[in-house]
Design a protein around this motif. Sequence first.
Motif, short mmCIF file in Angstrom:
data_model
loop_
_atom_site.label_atom_id
_atom_site.label_comp_id
_atom_site.label_asym_id
_atom_site.label_seq_id
_atom_site.Cartn_x
_atom_site.Cartn_y
_atom_site.Cartn_z
N SER A 1 19.83 10.00 13.12
CA SER A 1 19.41 10.91 14.18
C SER A 1 19.95 10.50 15.54
CB SER A 1 17.87 10.97 14.24
OG SER A 1 17.35 9.76 14.79
N GLY A 2 20.05 9.19 15.78
CA GLY A 2 20.50 8.71 17.08
C GLY A 2 19.46 8.87 18.17
N LEU A 3 18.24 9.24 17.80
CA LEU A 3 17.18 9.47 18.78
C LEU A 3 16.39 8.18 19.03
CD1 LEU A 3 15.80 12.89 17.49
CD2 LEU A 3 17.36 12.51 19.42
N HIS A 4 15.73 8.13 20.19
CA HIS A 4 14.86 7.00 20.51
C HIS A 4 13.65 7.03 19.57
CE1 HIS A 4 12.05 4.44 22.74
NE2 HIS A 4 13.10 4.00 23.41
N PRO A 5 13.16 5.85 19.14
CA PRO A 5 11.99 5.83 18.25
C PRO A 5 10.79 6.60 18.79
CG PRO A 5 12.99 3.66 18.32
CD PRO A 5 13.72 4.50 19.33
N GLN B 1 9.93 3.70 -0.38
CA GLN B 1 10.84 4.81 -0.13
C GLN B 1 10.60 5.42 1.24
OE1 GLN B 1 13.57 5.73 -1.73
NE2 GLN B 1 13.91 7.18 -0.04
N THR B 2 9.35 5.46 1.69
CA THR B 2 9.06 5.99 3.02
C THR B 2 9.71 5.12 4.09
OG1 THR B 2 6.97 6.96 2.32
CG2 THR B 2 7.22 6.51 4.67
N MET B 3 9.62 3.80 3.93
CA MET B 3 10.24 2.90 4.91
C MET B 3 11.75 3.01 4.88
SD MET B 3 9.50 -1.14 5.56
CE MET B 3 7.92 -0.77 6.34
N LEU B 4 12.34 3.04 3.68
CA LEU B 4 13.79 3.16 3.56
C LEU B 4 14.29 4.47 4.16
CD1 LEU B 4 16.48 2.12 2.41
CD2 LEU B 4 15.90 3.25 0.25
N GLY B 5 13.64 5.57 3.82
CA GLY B 5 14.05 6.87 4.34
C GLY B 5 13.88 6.97 5.84
N THR B 6 12.83 6.36 6.36
CA THR B 6 12.57 6.40 7.80
C THR B 6 13.68 5.67 8.56
OG1 THR B 6 10.18 6.49 7.45
CG2 THR B 6 10.93 5.77 9.61
N VAL B 7 14.09 4.52 8.07
CA VAL B 7 15.16 3.76 8.72
C VAL B 7 16.47 4.54 8.69
CG1 VAL B 7 16.59 1.68 8.55
CG2 VAL B 7 14.11 1.50 8.33
N ARG B 8 16.79 5.10 7.54
CA ARG B 8 18.04 5.86 7.44
C ARG B 8 18.02 7.09 8.34
NH1 ARG B 8 19.02 5.45 0.86
NH2 ARG B 8 20.02 3.39 0.90
N TYR B 9 16.87 7.74 8.41
CA TYR B 9 16.73 8.91 9.28
C TYR B 9 16.90 8.51 10.74
CZ TYR B 9 14.54 12.90 11.60
OH TYR B 9 14.28 13.97 12.42
#
Length: 272
Positions: free
Chosen positions: A220-224, A208-216
């Motif tokens: 966000s449209g921000l650079h990693p 869930q952390t990985m899934l949520g991180t990708v969606r966020y």
Amino acid sequence: MLKDLKISVIGPGAMGEAIIGGLLRRELVSSEQMLVSHPREERRRDLQARYGVGVSDDNVGAARWGQVVIITVKPQMLKKILPPLRGTMAPGDLVISVVAGATISSFAEALGHPAVARSMPNTPAQIGEGMTVWTAADAVDAQQRGWARTVLSALGHELFVDNETYLDMSTALNGTGPAYFFLMMEAMIDAGVHMGLSRRIAEELVLQTMLGTVRYAQQSGLHPAQLRNAVTSPGGTTSAALSELERGGMRTVLADAIWAAYRRSVELGKQG
């Protein structure tokens, strides 16, 4: 766009089945519009029972029947699969390759047919969440490109590029990419278990952390780097963890792995 169009799938493994399932699930075609060719009777029976499609063990017949012929075999099989198909496609037919490393020119020359599109999907295509990069020969007209785009969209997201060299590069990112994430998931879950968490809890936390991180990141449209800095407090837990990752050369190792995948994709194309 695919209404009444006859579609053949030659050599359907996991990715070929993903195309079949995606097209039917999205109601882009009916089962009567599809013919699947596979050498193993057990596999043919399974696909027919699951999807109601026509099945055959005759690649040549399938190629003649289809207006869109999708070839989804292993690169090492091309020298056996392609020569018998030479001259079987009509001028208006489209060939879609889902074969890692195989160039458009190798397909066109072997088949004696210039209308070839080349694609590179990835594993999440099996649940309709894939990322497929594709391109097409100059001989592929606007209508045929529309067919290719619609077929590949059944796997999830599709991205057309106008330079075939990008296909080998994308193979190293989106094609091989899921394996990098699977390895990271495995390492994080194992670390959680080593700390004392149950495997079930560790798996749920990591996935869930990985899934949520990708969606966020998508929303966000921000650079990693901006996103990473936003969660890294001075002297905090994230800072300590990232310091270890950088000290261990994570960036360098990952970049080397991606370059290795790219070189192997090029090698496979030359072998074909």
